[in-house]
Design a protein around this motif. Structure first.
Motif, mmCIF file in Angstrom:
data_model
loop_
_atom_site.group_PDB
_atom_site.id
_atom_site.type_symbol
_atom_site.label_atom_id
_atom_site.label_comp_id
_atom_site.label_asym_id
_atom_site.label_seq_id
_atom_site.Cartn_x
_atom_site.Cartn_y
_atom_site.Cartn_z
ATOM 1 N N MET A 1 0.839 -1.201 0.000
ATOM 2 C CA MET A 1 0.000 0.000 0.000
ATOM 3 C C MET A 1 0.875 1.252 0.000
ATOM 4 S SD MET A 1 -3.133 -1.114 0.069
ATOM 5 C CE MET A 1 -4.120 0.249 0.691
ATOM 6 N N VAL A 2 0.407 2.275 -0.715
ATOM 7 C CA VAL A 2 1.166 3.518 -0.747
ATOM 8 C C VAL A 2 0.969 4.280 0.556
ATOM 9 C CG1 VAL A 2 0.942 3.707 -3.249
ATOM 10 C CG2 VAL A 2 -0.693 4.872 -1.769
ATOM 11 N N LYS A 3 1.849 5.201 0.813
ATOM 12 C CA LYS A 3 1.781 5.994 2.034
ATOM 13 C C LYS A 3 0.593 6.952 1.988
ATOM 14 C CE LYS A 3 4.657 9.051 4.890
ATOM 15 N NZ LYS A 3 5.958 9.740 4.975
ATOM 16 N N VAL A 4 -0.167 6.977 3.053
ATOM 17 C CA VAL A 4 -1.266 7.927 3.198
ATOM 18 C C VAL A 4 -0.794 9.047 4.113
ATOM 19 C CG1 VAL A 4 -3.624 8.285 4.003
ATOM 20 C CG2 VAL A 4 -3.018 6.148 2.849
ATOM 21 N N ILE A 5 -0.903 10.282 3.641
ATOM 22 C CA ILE A 5 -0.400 11.440 4.392
ATOM 23 C C ILE A 5 -1.573 12.297 4.841
ATOM 24 C CG2 ILE A 5 1.149 13.424 4.378
ATOM 25 C CD1 ILE A 5 2.646 12.177 2.063
ATOM 26 N N GLU A 6 -1.605 12.606 6.102
ATOM 27 C CA GLU A 6 -2.615 13.519 6.640
ATOM 28 C C GLU A 6 -1.996 14.901 6.810
ATOM 29 O OE1 GLU A 6 -5.668 12.596 7.019
ATOM 30 O OE2 GLU A 6 -5.506 10.407 6.967
ATOM 31 N N GLY A 7 -2.828 15.933 6.788
ATOM 32 C CA GLY A 7 -2.326 17.278 7.017
ATOM 33 C C GLY A 7 -2.377 18.132 5.774
ATOM 34 N N SER A 8 -1.760 19.290 5.838
ATOM 35 C CA SER A 8 -1.789 20.286 4.774
ATOM 36 C C SER A 8 -0.645 20.096 3.792
ATOM 37 C CB SER A 8 -1.714 21.692 5.371
ATOM 38 O OG SER A 8 -1.407 22.651 4.381
ATOM 39 N N PRO A 9 -0.924 19.747 2.524
ATOM 40 C CA PRO A 9 0.149 19.644 1.528
ATOM 41 C C PRO A 9 0.920 20.952 1.366
ATOM 42 C CG PRO A 9 -1.846 18.610 0.709
ATOM 43 C CD PRO A 9 -2.226 19.343 1.966
ATOM 44 N N GLU A 112 10.185 9.637 -4.098
ATOM 45 C CA GLU A 112 8.750 9.393 -4.061
ATOM 46 C C GLU A 112 7.998 10.519 -3.370
ATOM 47 O OE1 GLU A 112 8.269 4.553 -4.236
ATOM 48 O OE2 GLU A 112 7.892 5.608 -2.368
ATOM 49 N N GLN A 113 8.680 11.239 -2.514
ATOM 50 C CA GLN A 113 8.016 12.285 -1.746
ATOM 51 C C GLN A 113 7.886 13.596 -2.514
ATOM 52 O OE1 GLN A 113 6.579 11.773 1.236
ATOM 53 N NE2 GLN A 113 7.162 9.651 1.000
ATOM 54 N N THR A 114 8.370 13.661 -3.754
ATOM 55 C CA THR A 114 8.264 14.910 -4.513
ATOM 56 C C THR A 114 6.960 15.000 -5.302
ATOM 57 O OG1 THR A 114 9.464 13.987 -6.401
ATOM 58 C CG2 THR A 114 10.770 15.130 -4.700
ATOM 59 N N ILE A 115 6.177 13.934 -5.293
ATOM 60 C CA ILE A 115 4.873 13.958 -5.956
ATOM 61 C C ILE A 115 3.872 13.194 -5.098
ATOM 62 C CG2 ILE A 115 5.351 11.891 -7.340
ATOM 63 C CD1 ILE A 115 3.671 13.237 -9.603
ATOM 64 N N LYS A 140 -7.500 6.305 -5.844
ATOM 65 C CA LYS A 140 -6.678 5.379 -5.048
ATOM 66 C C LYS A 140 -5.916 4.409 -5.948
ATOM 67 C CE LYS A 140 -9.816 5.263 -1.021
ATOM 68 N NZ LYS A 140 -10.915 6.066 -1.614
ATOM 69 N N LYS A 141 -6.606 3.872 -6.946
ATOM 70 C CA LYS A 141 -5.984 2.897 -7.838
ATOM 71 C C LYS A 141 -4.823 3.516 -8.618
ATOM 72 C CE LYS A 141 -10.254 0.253 -8.363
ATOM 73 N NZ LYS A 141 -11.369 -0.111 -9.276
ATOM 74 N N ILE A 142 -5.007 4.751 -9.075
ATOM 75 C CA ILE A 142 -3.958 5.400 -9.858
ATOM 76 C C ILE A 142 -2.712 5.646 -9.016
ATOM 77 C CG2 ILE A 142 -3.344 7.563 -11.029
ATOM 78 C CD1 ILE A 142 -6.175 7.583 -12.209
ATOM 79 N N VAL A 143 -2.871 6.164 -7.806
ATOM 80 C CA VAL A 143 -1.680 6.404 -6.985
ATOM 81 C C VAL A 143 -1.029 5.089 -6.550
ATOM 82 C CG1 VAL A 143 -2.446 8.680 -6.213
ATOM 83 C CG2 VAL A 143 -2.999 6.679 -4.828
ATOM 84 N N ARG A 147 2.647 4.154 -7.256
ATOM 85 C CA ARG A 147 3.382 4.066 -5.971
ATOM 86 C C ARG A 147 3.774 5.450 -5.449
ATOM 87 N NH1 ARG A 147 4.830 -1.111 -4.660
ATOM 88 N NH2 ARG A 147 4.653 -2.664 -6.319
ATOM 89 N N ILE A 148 2.792 6.333 -5.449
ATOM 90 C CA ILE A 148 3.049 7.663 -4.902
ATOM 91 C C ILE A 148 2.115 7.902 -3.721
ATOM 92 C CG2 ILE A 148 3.819 8.538 -7.140
ATOM 93 C CD1 ILE A 148 1.175 9.998 -7.408
ATOM 94 N N PRO A 149 2.500 8.772 -2.774
ATOM 95 C CA PRO A 149 1.682 9.022 -1.581
ATOM 96 C C PRO A 149 0.325 9.625 -1.935
ATOM 97 C CG PRO A 149 3.918 9.849 -1.278
ATOM 98 C CD PRO A 149 3.781 9.496 -2.717
ATOM 99 N N ARG A 150 -0.631 9.392 -1.036
ATOM 100 C CA ARG A 150 -1.998 9.874 -1.240
ATOM 101 C C ARG A 150 -2.424 10.760 -0.082
ATOM 102 N NH1 ARG A 150 -7.190 7.849 0.273
ATOM 103 N NH2 ARG A 150 -6.209 6.035 1.249
ATOM 104 N N PHE A 151 -2.965 11.934 -0.425
ATOM 105 C CA PHE A 151 -3.582 12.817 0.558
ATOM 106 C C PHE A 151 -5.094 12.631 0.479
ATOM 107 C CE2 PHE A 151 0.432 15.160 0.241
ATOM 108 C CZ PHE A 151 0.626 15.623 1.538
ATOM 109 N N PRO A 152 -5.711 11.936 1.420
ATOM 110 C CA PRO A 152 -7.170 11.825 1.396
ATOM 111 C C PRO A 152 -7.808 13.140 1.820
ATOM 112 C CG PRO A 152 -6.311 10.781 3.369
ATOM 113 C CD PRO A 152 -5.120 11.228 2.574
#
Length: 371
Positions: A1-9, A112-115, A140-143, A147-152
């Motif tokens: 699973m890709v990394k899920v990031i919470e907070g303000s991009p 990976e963290q640049t996008i 979700k499927k595209i990220v 393999r890039i992080p997702r901001f829900p």
């Protein structure tokens, strides 16, 4: 699973790049709904394929198709070197609105963290069809594939409702974002703050209404106007004062002309004439399967046709053509607006309009990952 990031991009240094910034690839879906696309989507599929091939001359395209459609799409595209076909379940094929909004930042601890991708909530434009459960998972499927992080995000938002200049400015419409069928418990200020936090913008320009007849999306901005470079907006226009579009275009022109962008520049407006009024024919409406699961397609409905609904590829402009007298002028306006790009007009784009959008609506750019 890709990394899920919470907070303000934005606080993490992310921003949504302008569409003219370099792309890694373009994402598209494949139409199939018989209750939205006439003749079981056959005519629309032909135009989607034409658009995908046109874009692939400038950048890679990933074309997603359902399990049922995959064999035919793969066979159709197997000799197109710059197109890959991926199996993906979906309810419909509007990847601008259901796909992720890609954001980027410089530097970072690893590449990976640049996008990252913003996964907005999706509710089928306020419910124009009754089951969007598969569409809700497309981002979700595209990220995951990339393999890039997702901001829900908890807010309902479609990609076609926003345009950015890459330098801190976003344009949108009140008609869409403030519609009670999206986020009825959020104020205008709250929505604006979320755009700033997630897109990395500091200025939001609110245009009152979108294109006349664009009822499916409740007036997405990408059918009315878009940035063509920082400080310059291309606006759908008509000189016909009797056309209901005239009032909306004048209204938008007034708003834009009185606005400044995030860097204090006065907004310059370039006009591009809309095609003559186009209406859904009896034959076109009759080719759509009538169900209780999607908004009906009625003969005589004015189509929300606009030349602004184009895609900016790496060195190319992929724009709709309607077989209309304004096609030629639209090409010239786009050539002047993008002198370093080749303008490709996709004939037969009326088929996409019949389903409720156009070329920008069916595409989603993935920007190059900053080093």
């Amino acid at each position: 699973m890709v990394k899920v990031i919470e907070g303000s991009p934005a606080k993490m240094g992310f921003r949504m790049p302008a569409e003219w910034e370099p792309h890694e690839q373009c994402w598209m879906g494949w139409p199939a709904r018989p209750d939205n696309w006439r003749e079981h989507a056959g005519p629309a599929q032909e135009i989607f394929a034409r658009a995908a091939i046109a874009i692939s001359k400038f950048e890679p395209v990933t074309l997603c198709a359902s399990a049922e459609q995959y064999p035919n799409v793969y066979k159709l595209m197997q000799h197109q070197r710059n197109i890959r076909v991926v199996e993906m379940s979906m309810n419909d094929s509007w990847f601008r609105d259901m796909g992720p909004t890609f954001i980027t930042r410089k530097g970072g601890p690893d590449s990976e963290q640049t996008i990252a991708g913003i996964d907005w909530q999706f509710n089928a434009w306020g419910g124009i069809y009754d089951d969007w459960s598969l569409d809700s998972d497309v981002a979700k499927k595209i990220v995951e594939i990339e393999r890039i992080p997702r901001f829900p995000h908890k807010m309902i938002l479609e990609g076609g409702s926003i345009h950015v200049d890459g330098e801190g400015t976003c344009i949108t419409t009140e008609e869409c974002l403030l519609n009670p069928n999206r986020n009825p418990n959020m104020t205008k200020l709250e929505i604006e703050n979320e755009l700033k936090e997630f897109l990395g913008v500091t200025k939001v320009i609110w245009i009152p209404r979108g294109l006349h007849g664009d009822e499916d999306t409740n007036g997405h901005v990408d059918n009315l106007c878009c940035f063509i470079k920082p400080g310059v907006v291309l606006l759908s226009w008509t000189d016909d004062e009797k056309d209901p579009q005239y009032e909306r275009s004048v209204e938008a022109l007034s708003t834009l002309s009185q606005s400044v962008d995030a860097r204090g520049r006065k907004i310059e407006v370039v006009k591009i004439h809309v095609p003559r009024p186009l209406y859904m024919t009896e034959e076109e409406a009759g080719g759509v399967v009538s169900t209780e699961h999607a908004v009906p397609r009625e003969p005589g409905t004015r189509l929300a046709a606009s030349y602004v609904n184009f895609y900016i590829a790496n060195g190319g402009i992929i724009a709709p053509a309607f077989g209309d007298k304004w096609d030629k002028e639209a090409r010239e306006v786009l050539r002047k607006a993008f002198p370093d790009h080749e303008v490709v007009m996709v004939e037969g784009a009326r088929e996409i309009v019949l389903g409720g959008g156009n070329i920008h609506c069916i595409t989603q750019q993935q920007p190059v990952r900053p080093s």
